[in-house]
Design a protein around this motif. Structure first.
Motif, mmCIF file in Angstrom:
data_model
loop_
_atom_site.group_PDB
_atom_site.id
_atom_site.type_symbol
_atom_site.label_atom_id
_atom_site.label_comp_id
_atom_site.label_asym_id
_atom_site.label_seq_id
_atom_site.Cartn_x
_atom_site.Cartn_y
_atom_site.Cartn_z
ATOM 1 N N TYR A 22 0.824 -1.220 0.000
ATOM 2 C CA TYR A 22 0.000 0.000 0.000
ATOM 3 C C TYR A 22 0.854 1.264 0.000
ATOM 4 O O TYR A 22 0.448 2.300 -0.513
ATOM 5 N N GLN A 23 2.041 1.158 0.557
ATOM 6 C CA GLN A 23 2.869 2.353 0.701
ATOM 7 C C GLN A 23 3.647 2.713 -0.560
ATOM 8 O O GLN A 23 4.179 3.814 -0.658
ATOM 9 N N ILE A 24 3.739 1.773 -1.508
ATOM 10 C CA ILE A 24 4.529 2.084 -2.710
ATOM 11 C C ILE A 24 3.799 1.874 -4.037
ATOM 12 O O ILE A 24 4.052 2.592 -4.993
ATOM 13 N N TYR A 123 1.020 -10.380 4.619
ATOM 14 C CA TYR A 123 0.009 -9.428 5.093
ATOM 15 C C TYR A 123 0.655 -8.215 5.744
ATOM 16 O O TYR A 123 1.194 -8.299 6.834
ATOM 17 N N HIS A 124 0.588 -7.091 5.022
ATOM 18 C CA HIS A 124 1.071 -5.829 5.592
ATOM 19 C C HIS A 124 -0.131 -4.879 5.672
ATOM 20 O O HIS A 124 -0.191 -3.856 5.000
ATOM 21 N N TRP A 125 -1.146 -5.324 6.415
ATOM 22 C CA TRP A 125 -2.234 -4.483 6.904
ATOM 23 C C TRP A 125 -3.398 -4.222 5.944
ATOM 24 O O TRP A 125 -4.253 -3.392 6.238
ATOM 25 N N PHE A 168 2.659 -12.236 9.068
ATOM 26 C CA PHE A 168 2.017 -10.967 9.406
ATOM 27 C C PHE A 168 3.054 -9.925 9.787
ATOM 28 O O PHE A 168 3.984 -10.220 10.540
ATOM 29 N N ASN A 169 2.871 -8.711 9.261
ATOM 30 C CA ASN A 169 3.735 -7.611 9.675
ATOM 31 C C ASN A 169 3.147 -6.902 10.887
ATOM 32 O O ASN A 169 2.024 -6.400 10.835
ATOM 33 N N GLU A 170 3.916 -6.886 11.968
ATOM 34 C CA GLU A 170 3.585 -6.100 13.167
ATOM 35 C C GLU A 170 2.119 -6.235 13.584
ATOM 36 O O GLU A 170 1.367 -5.253 13.621
ATOM 37 N N GLN A 171 1.783 -7.457 13.930
ATOM 38 C CA GLN A 171 0.423 -7.718 14.413
ATOM 39 C C GLN A 171 0.093 -6.846 15.623
ATOM 40 O O GLN A 171 -1.041 -6.396 15.805
ATOM 41 N N PRO A 329 2.625 3.884 17.857
ATOM 42 C CA PRO A 329 2.049 2.552 17.679
ATOM 43 C C PRO A 329 2.783 1.448 18.418
ATOM 44 O O PRO A 329 2.238 0.378 18.632
ATOM 45 N N TYR A 330 4.048 1.682 18.802
ATOM 46 C CA TYR A 330 4.796 0.602 19.438
ATOM 47 C C TYR A 330 4.509 0.471 20.921
ATOM 48 O O TYR A 330 4.968 -0.434 21.561
ATOM 49 N N LEU A 331 3.792 1.425 21.467
ATOM 50 C CA LEU A 331 3.587 1.410 22.898
ATOM 51 C C LEU A 331 2.097 1.417 23.168
ATOM 52 O O LEU A 331 1.318 1.917 22.392
ATOM 53 N N LEU A 441 4.825 6.196 1.155
ATOM 54 C CA LEU A 441 3.757 6.791 1.953
ATOM 55 C C LEU A 441 3.845 6.298 3.394
ATOM 56 O O LEU A 441 3.805 5.091 3.642
ATOM 57 N N SER A 442 3.975 7.231 4.318
ATOM 58 C CA SER A 442 3.903 6.860 5.730
ATOM 59 C C SER A 442 2.410 6.843 6.082
ATOM 60 O O SER A 442 1.696 7.807 5.805
ATOM 61 N N TRP A 443 1.961 5.748 6.695
ATOM 62 C CA TRP A 443 0.517 5.523 6.900
ATOM 63 C C TRP A 443 -0.205 6.758 7.404
ATOM 64 O O TRP A 443 -1.258 7.123 6.875
ATOM 65 N N LYS A 448 5.840 13.348 3.676
ATOM 66 C CA LYS A 448 6.876 14.226 4.238
ATOM 67 C C LYS A 448 7.877 13.434 5.082
ATOM 68 O O LYS A 448 9.046 13.779 5.177
ATOM 69 N N LYS A 449 7.394 12.385 5.727
ATOM 70 C CA LYS A 449 8.272 11.579 6.583
ATOM 71 C C LYS A 449 8.957 10.553 5.689
ATOM 72 O O LYS A 449 8.369 9.540 5.320
ATOM 73 N N ARG A 450 10.212 10.815 5.365
ATOM 74 C CA ARG A 450 10.909 9.987 4.375
ATOM 75 C C ARG A 450 11.873 9.024 5.051
ATOM 76 O O ARG A 450 12.555 9.393 5.995
ATOM 77 N N TYR A 451 11.938 7.817 4.519
ATOM 78 C CA TYR A 451 12.819 6.781 5.069
ATOM 79 C C TYR A 451 13.809 6.229 4.046
ATOM 80 O O TYR A 451 14.683 5.453 4.396
ATOM 81 N N GLY A 452 13.618 6.552 2.759
ATOM 82 C CA GLY A 452 14.298 5.795 1.700
ATOM 83 C C GLY A 452 15.768 6.102 1.512
ATOM 84 O O GLY A 452 16.290 7.117 1.980
HETATM 85 C C1 BGP Z 1 6.331 0.092 10.693
HETATM 86 C C2 BGP Z 1 5.572 -0.416 9.494
HETATM 87 C C3 BGP Z 1 6.005 0.186 8.198
HETATM 88 C C4 BGP Z 1 6.430 1.630 8.274
HETATM 89 C C5 BGP Z 1 7.293 1.943 9.483
HETATM 90 C C6 BGP Z 1 7.513 3.418 9.700
HETATM 91 O O1 BGP Z 1 5.483 0.064 11.793
HETATM 92 O O2 BGP Z 1 5.683 -1.804 9.390
HETATM 93 O O3 BGP Z 1 5.004 -0.071 7.256
HETATM 94 O O4 BGP Z 1 5.387 2.470 8.088
HETATM 95 O O5 BGP Z 1 6.741 1.411 10.665
HETATM 96 O O6 BGP Z 1 6.372 3.975 10.281
HETATM 97 P P1 BGP Z 1 5.880 5.434 10.005
HETATM 98 O O7 BGP Z 1 5.618 5.495 8.537
HETATM 99 O O8 BGP Z 1 4.643 5.593 10.814
HETATM 100 O O9 BGP Z 1 6.960 6.338 10.436
#
Ligand code: BGP
Length: 485
Positions: A22-24, A123-125, A168-171, A329-331, A441-443, A448-452
């Motif tokens: 979905y993000q790309i 499965y990535h969401w 599953f990614n990050e259930q 989301p991690y907490l 695309l950051s969800w 704007k939030k770039r990781y690449g």
């Molecule tokens: C993880 C997800 C990715 C990605 C990443 C960065 O939780 O598996 O899909 O999005 O986090 O998160 P964010 O885009 O919210 O910074």
């Protein structure tokens, strides 16, 4: 522990980068693809940053050849991507779509042509919207059969060429965001429903692993978990207990099921006491025990620091006053709040005074990465594949073609060094996929939030020309992979 020298990465170590459909991909409704819950959710007013969505994303669907060529130029050994279920089976459990199968066939063949190992996430969401409408998505056991059907189709189609599979990614993240905070689809705020859906996903995970072992006996499969080590804020035993509780709720609740086939007793007893525990039948328990992952995927961004909860019973006004929209989301809780959730009054998440943060407030903690890898490996004794790790930043394009993201190089270098220390400590490591290969695309944070490693020339409002421009970090990782150190 200090070593005279660190263990060298093995020559077949899988240096990679990751993404999610979905993000790309974009092409959200092309070649018979059905809508997923993200196609629907992202169009609800106010749910995503500036209303951004993945309709076009970074147009990887049409530009995958250019992207794979850049991967080969970089020297990647592995590329992790996810399959969009609703491309393969547009309505979730009906006819298989040949055009969907073909897209991933072409992508996989293109990767293999350059010697890049595909690592496929099932499965990535993005469950098909049709399954959400028909059965209520992951809240229904009907969906397990649909998921198996989809898995069977892709295992049979790609199992001869794809060695590594992620279920599953990050259930932990998508269930909390989707069912507790309504900041992801299906837009629900109900913890009982969250625990019920989570159990059904555990069953689907176990079914997928067992099916895979039948159909692709030589391949390897495991879940990817969003793991964060938990620290006590002080040596006060109450805080240490709080950090243990957080570890049980945030990590063991999933990892014990994946790796041992049982729920941790402490959390289960607590949820039963509150009347929000999932219903686990004898057949469920047997199924969970039977499925054995071959490796554990770990996504690492940061951990969390905890203190004893001082407010056992928050008032309703107190709970209502909290803004959960920006919750990490991690907490399980917003930082510096007293516990707001009925089932987690046993710990509070607080700031760690020793750590700096990203522009989005995520703690930067490379040593925590070593701690994470050691804790998880010692506990579960499964080889570890780091399936995500990276830095989200607001990169600037200068002179039309230069992106000096030295901060990303520093971040990755520090984390990889800690991973190498963990490997030297004895952790069995398969590979490392940085998040992400291209910007995407950051969800909830738009473009704007770039990781690449590769800049994509687009922003939230305009697709511009979607040009691919390697950043400074691209050349750094290229050189790093070449030297394998
Ligand atoms: C993880 C997800 C990715 C990605 C990443 C960065 O939780 O598996 O899909 O999005 O986090 O998160 P964010 O885009 O919210 O910074």
């Amino acid at each position: 522990m200090y070593y005279k020298s660190l263990k060298k990465f093995p020559h077949d170590f899988l240096w990679g980068a990751a993404s999610a459909a979905y993000q790309i991909e974009g092409a959200w409704n092309e070649d018979n693809k059905g809508p997923s819950i993200w196609d629907t959710f992202s169009k609800l007013p106010g749910k995503t940053f500036h209303g951004t969505n993945g309709d076009v994303a970074v147009d990887h669907y049409h530009r995958y050849k250019e992207d794979v060529r850049l991967m080969s130029e970089m020297g990647l050994k592995a590329y992790r991507f996810s399959i969009a279920w609703s491309r393969i089976i547009p309505d979730g459990d009906g006819e298989i779509n040949p055009a969907g199968l073909k897209f991933y066939d072409d992508l996989i063949n293109e990767l293999l042509k350059y010697g890049i190992q595909p690592v496929v996430t099932l499965y990535h969401w993005d469950i098909p919207q049709a399954l959400q409408d028909k059965y209520g998505g992951w809240e229904s056991r009907e969906v397990i059969g649909a998921f198996k059907k989809y898995c069977e189709a892709v295992f049979k189609q790609y199992g001869d060429r794809v060695n590594y599979w992620v279920t599953f990614n990050e259930q932990n993240v998508f269930t909390a965001m989707g069912y507790r905070w309504a900041s992801h689809p299906p837009n629900v705020t109900d913890v009982k429903r969250m625990y019920a859906a989570n159990h059904i996903i555990n069953l689907a995970n176990a079914e997928a692993i067992n099916l895979f072992h039948q159909l692709v006996p030589k391949g390897k499969i495991g879940p990817s978990f969003g793991y964060g080590p938990t620290y006590p804020i002080t040596a006060n035993p109450d805080d240490i207990l709080a950090a243990d509780n957080a570890d049980d709720f945030n990590n063991n609740w999933w990892l014990d099921v994946y790796c041992r086939g049982t729920y941790p007793a402490l959390v289960m007893n607590h949820l039963k006491d509150l009347g929000i525990a999932p219903e686990v039948t004898a057949a469920d328990a047997k199924l969970l025990k039977s499925a054995k992952p071959d490796f554990l995927g770990i996504n690492y961004y940061h951990g969390g620091t905890f203190q004893q909860n001082k407010l056992e019973h928050p008032s309703k006004e107190d709970a209502d006053a909290k803004d959960f929209s920006s919750t990490d989301p991690y907490l399980m809780q917003p930082k510096d709040s007293q516990a707001q959730e009925p089932e987690t009054p046993m710990f509070n998440n607080v700031q760690n005074p020793y750590l700096t943060k990203t522009d989005w407030g995520w703690e930067i903690d490379p040593v925590g990465f070593r701690i994470a890898l050691r804790r998880v490996y010692e506990k579960y004794q499964l080889p570890i594949f780091v399936t995500e790790n990276g830095l989200g930043a607001q990169d600037q394009l200068t002179d039309g073609k230069v992106i000096n993201d030295q901060y990303r190089i520093d971040y990755l270098q520090a984390h990889i060094t800690e991973m190498q220390r963990a490997m030297t400590d004895g952790v069995d490591m398969i590979g490392y996929c940085a998040w992400s290969f291209t910007d995407l695309l950051s969800w909830l944070n738009g473009y704007k939030k770039r990781y690449g490693f590769v800049y994509i020339d687009r922003d939230d409002d305009s697709q511009r020309d979607l040009a691919r421009i390697p950043k400074k970090s691209f050349y750094w990782y290229q050189d790093f992979i070449k030297r394998n150190s």
